[in-house]
Design a protein around this motif. Structure first.
Motif, PDB file in Angstrom:
ATOM      1  N   PHE A   1       2.208  16.369   4.469  1.00  0.00           N
ATOM      2  CA  PHE A   1       3.403  15.617   4.136  1.00  0.00           C
ATOM      3  C   PHE A   1       4.209  15.319   5.402  1.00  0.00           C
ATOM      4  CE2 PHE A   1       2.709  17.653  -0.060  1.00  0.00           C
ATOM      5  CZ  PHE A   1       2.621  16.492  -0.814  1.00  0.00           C
ATOM      6  N   GLN A   2       4.935  14.201   5.348  1.00  0.00           N
ATOM      7  CA  GLN A   2       5.694  13.749   6.510  1.00  0.00           C
ATOM      8  C   GLN A   2       7.188  13.880   6.267  1.00  0.00           C
ATOM      9  OE1 GLN A   2       4.489   9.709   7.246  1.00  0.00           O
ATOM     10  NE2 GLN A   2       2.321  10.226   7.424  1.00  0.00           N
TER      11      GLN A   2
ATOM     12  N   VAL B   1      -5.287  16.302  -1.329  1.00  0.00           N
ATOM     13  CA  VAL B   1      -6.120  15.096  -1.271  1.00  0.00           C
ATOM     14  C   VAL B   1      -5.211  13.918  -0.944  1.00  0.00           C
ATOM     15  CG1 VAL B   1      -7.794  13.654  -2.469  1.00  0.00           C
ATOM     16  CG2 VAL B   1      -7.618  16.090  -3.044  1.00  0.00           C
ATOM     17  N   GLU B   2      -5.479  13.235   0.152  1.00  0.00           N
ATOM     18  CA  GLU B   2      -4.685  12.096   0.576  1.00  0.00           C
ATOM     19  C   GLU B   2      -5.232  10.812  -0.045  1.00  0.00           C
ATOM     20  OE1 GLU B   2      -3.578  12.009   4.785  1.00  0.00           O
ATOM     21  OE2 GLU B   2      -4.523  13.969   4.983  1.00  0.00           O
ATOM     22  N   TYR B   3      -4.320   9.899  -0.396  1.00  0.00           N
ATOM     23  CA  TYR B   3      -4.757   8.659  -1.045  1.00  0.00           C
ATOM     24  C   TYR B   3      -3.892   7.485  -0.606  1.00  0.00           C
ATOM     25  CZ  TYR B   3      -0.698   8.940  -4.151  1.00  0.00           C
ATOM     26  OH  TYR B   3       0.576   8.984  -4.631  1.00  0.00           O
TER      27      TYR B   3
ATOM     28  N   LEU C   1       0.848  -1.186   0.000  1.00  0.00           N
ATOM     29  CA  LEU C   1       0.000   0.000   0.000  1.00  0.00           C
ATOM     30  C   LEU C   1       0.883   1.233   0.000  1.00  0.00           C
ATOM     31  CD1 LEU C   1      -2.724  -1.004   2.616  1.00  0.00           C
ATOM     32  CD2 LEU C   1      -2.781  -1.278   0.142  1.00  0.00           C
ATOM     33  N   LEU C   2       0.705   2.093  -0.982  1.00  0.00           N
ATOM     34  CA  LEU C   2       1.485   3.313  -1.123  1.00  0.00           C
ATOM     35  C   LEU C   2       0.600   4.491  -0.764  1.00  0.00           C
ATOM     36  CD1 LEU C   2       2.976   2.243  -4.536  1.00  0.00           C
ATOM     37  CD2 LEU C   2       4.188   2.257  -2.366  1.00  0.00           C
ATOM     38  N   THR C   3       1.107   5.383   0.061  1.00  0.00           N
ATOM     39  CA  THR C   3       0.326   6.515   0.544  1.00  0.00           C
ATOM     40  C   THR C   3       0.906   7.809   0.007  1.00  0.00           C
ATOM     41  OG1 THR C   3      -0.122   5.303   2.581  1.00  0.00           O
ATOM     42  CG2 THR C   3      -0.580   7.645   2.600  1.00  0.00           C
ATOM     43  N   GLY C   4       0.036   8.728  -0.422  1.00  0.00           N
ATOM     44  CA  GLY C   4       0.509   9.984  -0.961  1.00  0.00           C
ATOM     45  C   GLY C   4      -0.508  11.097  -0.838  1.00  0.00           C
ATOM     46  N   ILE C   5      -0.135  12.266  -1.318  1.00  0.00           N
ATOM     47  CA  ILE C   5      -0.994  13.450  -1.288  1.00  0.00           C
ATOM     48  C   ILE C   5      -0.887  14.155  -2.625  1.00  0.00           C
ATOM     49  CG2 ILE C   5      -1.573  15.600  -0.109  1.00  0.00           C
ATOM     50  CD1 ILE C   5      -0.099  14.617   2.332  1.00  0.00           C
TER      51      ILE C   5
ATOM     52  N   ALA D   1       6.328  11.002  -6.891  1.00  0.00           N
ATOM     53  CA  ALA D   1       6.232  12.465  -6.843  1.00  0.00           C
ATOM     54  C   ALA D   1       5.231  12.944  -5.810  1.00  0.00           C
ATOM     55  CB  ALA D   1       5.862  13.013  -8.221  1.00  0.00           C
ATOM     56  N   THR D   2       4.198  12.140  -5.536  1.00  0.00           N
ATOM     57  CA  THR D   2       3.164  12.559  -4.591  1.00  0.00           C
ATOM     58  C   THR D   2       3.247  11.796  -3.271  1.00  0.00           C
ATOM     59  OG1 THR D   2       1.584  10.969  -5.549  1.00  0.00           O
ATOM     60  CG2 THR D   2       1.583  13.204  -6.436  1.00  0.00           C
ATOM     61  N   ALA D   3       4.323  11.061  -3.062  1.00  0.00           N
ATOM     62  CA  ALA D   3       4.459  10.262  -1.840  1.00  0.00           C
ATOM     63  C   ALA D   3       4.302  11.141  -0.609  1.00  0.00           C
ATOM     64  CB  ALA D   3       5.815   9.560  -1.806  1.00  0.00           C
TER      65      ALA D   3
END
Length: 508
Positions: A363-364, A23-25, A11-15, A278-280
């Protein structure tokens, strides 16, 4: 990055931040080359606002995009904030970019959701022309529902006071799309039940609007074992998974010929991988990880008096956990400082706590690890002093400016693996005049502290490959030194070091 579920799917998480609101996904790649995309919208009770994230999709072959319905801390049906539908456009931007990265059209996408998510699947599916729509116990009159049942959501979506005009506008969003015949050829599947108390007012009155749709399917789940709105879904999960697998395979339950398959195991994934990178959600290169000023590394601390203190410039909050277990979070003050306490006594023994910062967009930062030992009694102080005493020629010096803080190294972080052998060290040391650096007792250099407390230093040479341990210290106006915790880091670059002959630092 989230851990892989039992099926082994990562599972890859990004914004996605290209729209007005971030938008978070979450995303999972398709299995065995399957190219279909399932977009999942969340219901009100979804864990972390990601719907259907309890493993029920683990065996699906398709790519899966979960979208979080959490905007400025509120739920929104993915539609609007105070009647500003730029929120909707932000969601569409995310879906469109993922589709583009996968080289898909709307014909190869299924929108899926239950309750609030079902309403969103209908709205986005009809308005933007997606081929497949699965809406489980949706609400059609959204404005009325949030006004009566979800007042917090109603204020966020419709504005303070929840004006009746805005209620009517949002009530009409889905019904007006159906009345206009929008996306009339879509494969639409709506499920509800007479046992659902929302069915008589939120579903049944609107079913007749679909009479001209070519493949509209309504599943009425009538069972004495269904007691409420939520149980409608649970009783029908096997059937719904079967339907979804059909749609993924290109089969819409209807008369006529269909094409099955669409697997391309060897297809180039570089476009979607580039987008996900790029959106991680982790953007450690853009702001530093949290620095911990107290307790010091491996410091014995009385287990009923542990207080963490530090700095996290660029972050709005700091999140802490240990061995995969969430411990808590704390806000970062305007000056970049933060503090946090567990609230209960720690278990005796060594602890390895990890921390990361979160910025305003969500973002983290990279992770920081702190090790300390929790002990009983008076064997340790509650925290490491922020301005430790120093000695010069046997005399105790106390000429540190008021408000001074122990020197903090922000880059590189402790135990970091550094790829570039030419390193720029940065940090803060408010109230001091200089910061200095030693390795193996040898003085490497000093740098001035700026009026705002920040400092940076570059050695001028390329560091040798291997592990280095620096002693970083602050110097007050009188020349007394005040040490900070040691800074271990490892240079990974394969280039031979080119330090001057007088010094080739390192322990390798």
């Amino acid at each position: 990055m989230s851990p892989a579920p039992a099926s082994g799917r990562q599972l890859l998480t990004g914004i996605e931040t290209a729209g007005t609101l971030p938008v978070e996904y979450r995303f999972a790649h398709g299995q065995k080359g399957n190219r279909h995309l399932v977009v999942v919208f969340a219901n009100f009770s979804a864990p972390s606002d990601y719907g259907w994230s309890n493993g029920v999709f683990d065996k699906l072959r398709a790519n899966i995009l979960w979208i979080r319905d959490r905007f400025e801390g509120n739920q929104s049906y993915y539609l609007c904030k105070e009647m500003d539908f730029a929120l909707e456009q932000s969601v569409v931007t995310l879906i469109s970019k993922v589709m583009k990265a996968l080289d898909l059209t709307t014909d190869s996408v299924t929108l899926w959701g239950g309750s609030k998510g079902g309403s969103a699947a209908l709205y986005f599916g009809l308005k933007y022309g997606f081929r497949n729509i699965v809406a489980i116990v949706p609400q059609f009159a959204i404005g009325t529902y949030v006004k009566n049942e979800r007042p917090g959501t109603a204020r966020f979506m419709l504005g303070e006071g929840v004006p009746e005009e805005n209620v009517r506008i949002v009530d009409s969003l889905v019904p007006d799309l159906v009345r206009s015949g929008a996306n009339r050829t879509a494969n639409i599947y709506v499920l509800s039940s007479p046992q659902d108390d929302q069915y008589p007012v939120q579903v049944e009155p609107f079913l007749g609007l679909f009479q001209h749709y070519e493949n509209f399917n309504f599943v009425l789940s009538d069972s004495p074992h269904i007691a409420d709105h939520i149980q409608v879904t649970g009783r029908n999960v096997p059937m719904l998974m079967g339907l979804l697998n059909f749609l993924i395979d290109g089969i819409a339950p209807r008369l006529g010929s269909v094409r099955n398959g669409f697997e391309e195991p060897d297809r180039d994934r570089s476009a979607i991988d580039s987008y996900l990178t790029a959106t991680a959600i982790m953007r450690g290169a853009e702001f530093p990880p949290p620095a911990v000023m107290a307790p010091g590394p491996r410091t014995p601390v009385r287990r009923d008096a542990v207080r963490f203190e530090g700095r996290a410039p660029g972050a709005v909050r700091v999140v802490l956990w240990e061995q995969g277990k969430y411990l808590g979070r704390t806000d970062v003050a305007a000056d970049g400082t933060w503090s946090w306490e567990l609230g209960t006594a720690w278990n005796k023994g060594e602890h390895r706590v990890k921390l990361y910062g979160v910025d305003a967009a969500g973002f983290q930062s990279r992770r920081t690890e702190l090790r300390f030992t929790a002990v009983d009694g008076t064997r340790a102080n509650s925290v490491t002093p922020a301005t430790p005493p120093a000695r010069d020629g046997g005399a105790m010096l106390s000429t540190v400016r008021p408000g001074a803080t122990a020197p903090v190294v922000l880059e590189p972080v402790a135990h970091e693996q550094v790829l570039d052998p030419r390193i720029v060290f940065t940090g803060s040391a408010g109230g001091f005049a200089q910061v200095g650096f030693r390795e193996n007792g040898k003085l490497l250099g000093r740098t001035a502290v700026a009026p705002d407390g920040r400092w940076s230093w570059e050695s001028g040479w390329q560091w040798s490959v291997g592990t280095h341990v620096l002693d970083v210290f602050a110097v007050n106006a009188s020349g007394a030194e005040f040490p900070a915790p040691r800074l271990p880091f490892t240079v990974m670059h394969a280039m031979a070091a080119t330090a001057p002959a007088a010094y080739r630092g390192g322990t390798s």
